[in-house]
Scaffold this active site. Structure first.
Site, PDB file in Angstrom:
ATOM      1  N   PRO A 259       0.790  -1.237   0.000  1.00  0.00           N
ATOM      2  CA  PRO A 259       0.000   0.000   0.000  1.00  0.00           C
ATOM      3  C   PRO A 259       0.828   1.295   0.000  1.00  0.00           C
ATOM      4  O   PRO A 259       0.560   2.192  -0.797  1.00  0.00           O
ATOM      5  CB  PRO A 259      -0.844  -0.111   1.273  1.00  0.00           C
ATOM      6  CG  PRO A 259      -0.920  -1.579   1.569  1.00  0.00           C
ATOM      7  CD  PRO A 259       0.375  -2.159   1.074  1.00  0.00           C
TER       8      PRO A 259
ATOM      9  N   LYS B  41       5.157   8.869 -11.492  1.00  0.00           N
ATOM     10  CA  LYS B  41       3.887   8.222 -11.139  1.00  0.00           C
ATOM     11  C   LYS B  41       2.962   9.175 -10.363  1.00  0.00           C
ATOM     12  O   LYS B  41       1.759   9.246 -10.625  1.00  0.00           O
ATOM     13  CB  LYS B  41       4.195   6.962 -10.323  1.00  0.00           C
ATOM     14  CG  LYS B  41       3.035   6.326  -9.617  1.00  0.00           C
ATOM     15  CD  LYS B  41       2.009   5.734 -10.557  1.00  0.00           C
ATOM     16  CE  LYS B  41       0.770   5.296  -9.790  1.00  0.00           C
ATOM     17  NZ  LYS B  41      -0.303   4.857 -10.614  1.00  0.00           N
TER      18      LYS B  41
HETATM   19  P1  NAD Z   1      -4.455  -3.511  -1.935  1.00  0.00           P
HETATM   20  O1  NAD Z   1      -4.752  -2.900  -0.603  1.00  0.00           O
HETATM   21  O2  NAD Z   1      -5.545  -4.187  -2.703  1.00  0.00           O
HETATM   22  O3  NAD Z   1      -3.233  -4.572  -1.796  1.00  0.00           O
HETATM   23  C1  NAD Z   1      -2.169  -4.419  -0.927  1.00  0.00           C
HETATM   24  C2  NAD Z   1      -1.887  -5.795  -0.353  1.00  0.00           C
HETATM   25  O4  NAD Z   1      -0.703  -5.719   0.439  1.00  0.00           O
HETATM   26  C3  NAD Z   1      -3.012  -6.314   0.554  1.00  0.00           C
HETATM   27  O5  NAD Z   1      -3.460  -7.570   0.063  1.00  0.00           O
HETATM   28  C4  NAD Z   1      -2.337  -6.426   1.922  1.00  0.00           C
HETATM   29  O6  NAD Z   1      -2.826  -7.516   2.680  1.00  0.00           O
HETATM   30  C5  NAD Z   1      -0.892  -6.612   1.517  1.00  0.00           C
HETATM   31  N1  NAD Z   1       0.077  -6.268   2.562  1.00  0.00           N
HETATM   32  C6  NAD Z   1       0.139  -5.171   3.355  1.00  0.00           C
HETATM   33  N2  NAD Z   1       1.209  -5.225   4.151  1.00  0.00           N
HETATM   34  C7  NAD Z   1       1.845  -6.386   3.853  1.00  0.00           C
HETATM   35  C8  NAD Z   1       3.029  -7.014   4.335  1.00  0.00           C
HETATM   36  N3  NAD Z   1       3.769  -6.464   5.298  1.00  0.00           N
HETATM   37  N4  NAD Z   1       3.376  -8.210   3.800  1.00  0.00           N
HETATM   38  C9  NAD Z   1       2.632  -8.775   2.831  1.00  0.00           C
HETATM   39  N5  NAD Z   1       1.503  -8.230   2.333  1.00  0.00           N
HETATM   40  C10 NAD Z   1       1.117  -7.062   2.844  1.00  0.00           C
HETATM   41  O7  NAD Z   1      -3.792  -2.340  -2.784  1.00  0.00           O
HETATM   42  P2  NAD Z   1      -3.608  -2.290  -4.392  1.00  0.00           P
HETATM   43  O8  NAD Z   1      -4.791  -1.606  -4.978  1.00  0.00           O
HETATM   44  O9  NAD Z   1      -3.176  -3.622  -4.877  1.00  0.00           O
HETATM   45  O10 NAD Z   1      -2.396  -1.250  -4.472  1.00  0.00           O
HETATM   46  C11 NAD Z   1      -1.051  -1.630  -4.174  1.00  0.00           C
HETATM   47  C12 NAD Z   1      -0.140  -0.495  -4.596  1.00  0.00           C
HETATM   48  O11 NAD Z   1      -0.337  -0.251  -5.997  1.00  0.00           O
HETATM   49  C13 NAD Z   1      -0.410   0.843  -3.888  1.00  0.00           C
HETATM   50  O12 NAD Z   1       0.795   1.486  -3.624  1.00  0.00           O
HETATM   51  C14 NAD Z   1      -1.236   1.610  -4.890  1.00  0.00           C
HETATM   52  O13 NAD Z   1      -1.099   3.010  -4.718  1.00  0.00           O
HETATM   53  C15 NAD Z   1      -0.655   1.113  -6.208  1.00  0.00           C
HETATM   54  N6  NAD Z   1      -1.559   1.165  -7.375  1.00  0.00           N
HETATM   55  C16 NAD Z   1      -2.848   0.721  -7.288  1.00  0.00           C
HETATM   56  C17 NAD Z   1      -3.654   0.784  -8.426  1.00  0.00           C
HETATM   57  C18 NAD Z   1      -5.091   0.310  -8.404  1.00  0.00           C
HETATM   58  O14 NAD Z   1      -5.821   0.586  -9.382  1.00  0.00           O
HETATM   59  N7  NAD Z   1      -5.544  -0.398  -7.371  1.00  0.00           N
HETATM   60  C19 NAD Z   1      -3.147   1.288  -9.634  1.00  0.00           C
HETATM   61  C20 NAD Z   1      -1.825   1.691  -9.690  1.00  0.00           C
HETATM   62  C21 NAD Z   1      -1.030   1.622  -8.552  1.00  0.00           C
END
Ligand code: NAD
Length: 294
Positions: free
Chosen positions: A66, A169
Site C-alpha cells: 500500500p 507516477k
Molecule cells: P491492496 O490494498 O488491494 O493490496 C495491498 C496488499 O498488500 C493487501 O493484500 C495487503 O494484505 C498486503 N500487505 C500489506 N502489508 C503487507 C506485508 N507487510 N506483507 C505482505 N503483504 C502485505 O492495494 P492495491 O490496490 O493492490 O495497491 C497496491 C499499490 O499499488 C499501492 O501502492 C497503490 O497506490 C498502487 N496502485 C494501485 C492501483 C489500483 O488501481 N488499485 C493502480 C496503480 C497503482
C-alpha cells in the site's frame, strides 16, 4: 525462467503475480490476507508463510504494497541481508521518492539491485497484463527487469535515476484525480439536466473533453460494464490510496516550491470523501460526493 518472490497480492499484486505464473515463471507469494494467498494458489502460484520464506532462492523480489511505510518495513537491513547476492528487487508500490531512494541505497549496499517501478493502468490493466511501468534506478537494472515487467505490462518507461519512477507516477496520479473529478462534475451536471450518462459520455469522448476517466473508467454506474462504478465501486483503486498519492504530490510540491492548486483541491475533496467513510471503495465514487444536493 526466474524464481520470483511476490509480496503483496492485493487488487493489483494478485493479478500481476498470476500473469507471471502464466508466462512460466515460478512465483512464490506472500500476503497478510488468506484470501489473497488462496487466489494465487488457484492461479498456479506457490504460497509462503512469511515474506522471508517467499524469497528463499529467489532471483527476483517484487513488492506491491500500500504505502512507503509498508515498503520501508519490508526492506529492513535484516531482510535484505538474507537475499541472494545480485537479487533484483522491483518495488511496484506507489510511494514517496525519498523512501524509494533510501531502500534502493540499502539494497545496493548489500549486493542487490533495486528499481522503483510503479504502475499505471488500474486493476483491469493488471488482469489483462497491459500495465504501464515507470522505472527509476540504474539503466542496467532496468534492462535486466524489462523481460519480467513485460510479462505484466505493455509499456515500460525508463524515467531516470532511483526515485524518478515514483515522481513520474505521482505526477500522473495527480492528473488522474483532477480529470476524474472533472469528468464526474461534467457527467453530474449533464445528468441533472436530464441527459443520459452514456450518451453524454460518448459525446465527450468524441469531443475535446476526451480523457482516460471517460474512455476506460467511467464513474457513472452502468455506462461501462467492467468499470468499478458498475460494481458498486468495488475492486478498483481505493479512495484512501488516491488520497495517499495526492498527499505525496502535495509533499513533492512543497519540497520543490511548486504550486499545485488543482492537485491540492483534489486532495481536499478525496480526504473529505474518505473521512465520510468511503476510504475503501473505488476513487471514481467521487461522483457521489459531487452529486449531493446543494
Ligand atoms: P491492496 O490494498 O488491494 O493490496 C495491498 C496488499 O498488500 C493487501 O493484500 C495487503 O494484505 C498486503 N500487505 C500489506 N502489508 C503487507 C506485508 N507487510 N506483507 C505482505 N503483504 C502485505 O492495494 P492495491 O490496490 O493492490 O495497491 C497496491 C499499490 O499499488 C499501492 O501502492 C497503490 O497506490 C498502487 N496502485 C494501485 C492501483 C489500483 O488501481 N488499485 C493502480 C496503480 C497503482
Amino acid at each position: 525462467m526466474s524464481k520470483i518472490a511476490f509480496i503483496g497480492l492485493g487488487n493489483m499484486g494478485g493479478p500481476m503475480a498470476a500473469n507471471l505464473v502464466k508466462k512460466g515463471h515460478t512465483v512464490v507469494g506472500f500476503d497478510l490476507s488468506d484470501s489473497a494467498l488462496k487466489a494465487l494458489a488457484s492461479a498456479g502460484g506457490q504460497t509462503a508463510n512469511s515474506a522471508l520464506e517467499a524469497t528463499k532462492e529467489a532471483d527476483v523480489v517484487i513488492s506491491m504494497l500500500p504505502s512507503g511505510k509498508h515498503v520501508a518495513e519490508l526492506y529492513s537491513e535484516e531482510f535484505i541481508s538474507q537475499l541472494k547476492s545480485n537479487t533484483l528487487i522491483i518495488d511496484s508500490s506507489t510511494i514517496d521518492a525519498v523512501t524509494a531512494r533510501s531502500v534502493a541505497e540499502l539494497a545496493c549496499s548489500k549486493g542487490c539491485k533495486m528499481i522503483d517501478a510503479p504502475v499505471s493502468g488500474g486493476t483491469n490493466g493488471a488482469k489483462a497484463g497491459t500495465l504501464t511501468f515507470i522505472v527509476g534506478g540504474k539503466q542496467e537494472d532496468y534492462e535486466k527487469a524489462r523481460p519480467i515487467l513485460k510479462c505484466m505490462g505493455q509499456n515500460i518507461f525508463y524515467a531516470g535515476n532511483s526515485g524518478a519512477g515514483q515522481v513520474a507516477k505521482i505526477c500522473n496520479n495527480m492528473l488522474l484525480a483532477i480529470h476524474m473529478i472533472g469528468t464526474s462534475e461534467a457527467i453530474n451536471l449533464g445528468t441533472r439536466h436530464g441527459l443520459d450518462a452514456k450518451v453524454l459520455s460518448e459525446i465527450m469522448q468524441k469531443s475535446s473533453g476526451k480523457n482516460w476517466s471517460l474512455e476506460v473508467y467511467n464513474p457513472y454506474p452502468g455506462v461501462m460494464e467492467n468499470a468499478p462504478a458498475s460494481k458498486e465501486y468495488s475492486g478498483g483503486f481505493a479512495v484512501d490510496l488516491m488520497t495517499k498519492d495526492l498527499g505525496l504530490a502535495a509533499e513533492a510540491g512543497l519540497e520543490s516550491k511548486t504550486s499545485t492548486p488543482l492537485g491540492n483541491a483534489a486532495l481536499n475533496l478525496y480526504r473529505m470523501w474518505s473521512e465520510a467513510g468511503n476510504g475503501k471503495i473505488d476513487f471514481s465514487s467521487i461522483i457521489q460526493f459531487l452529486n449531493k444536493e446543494l
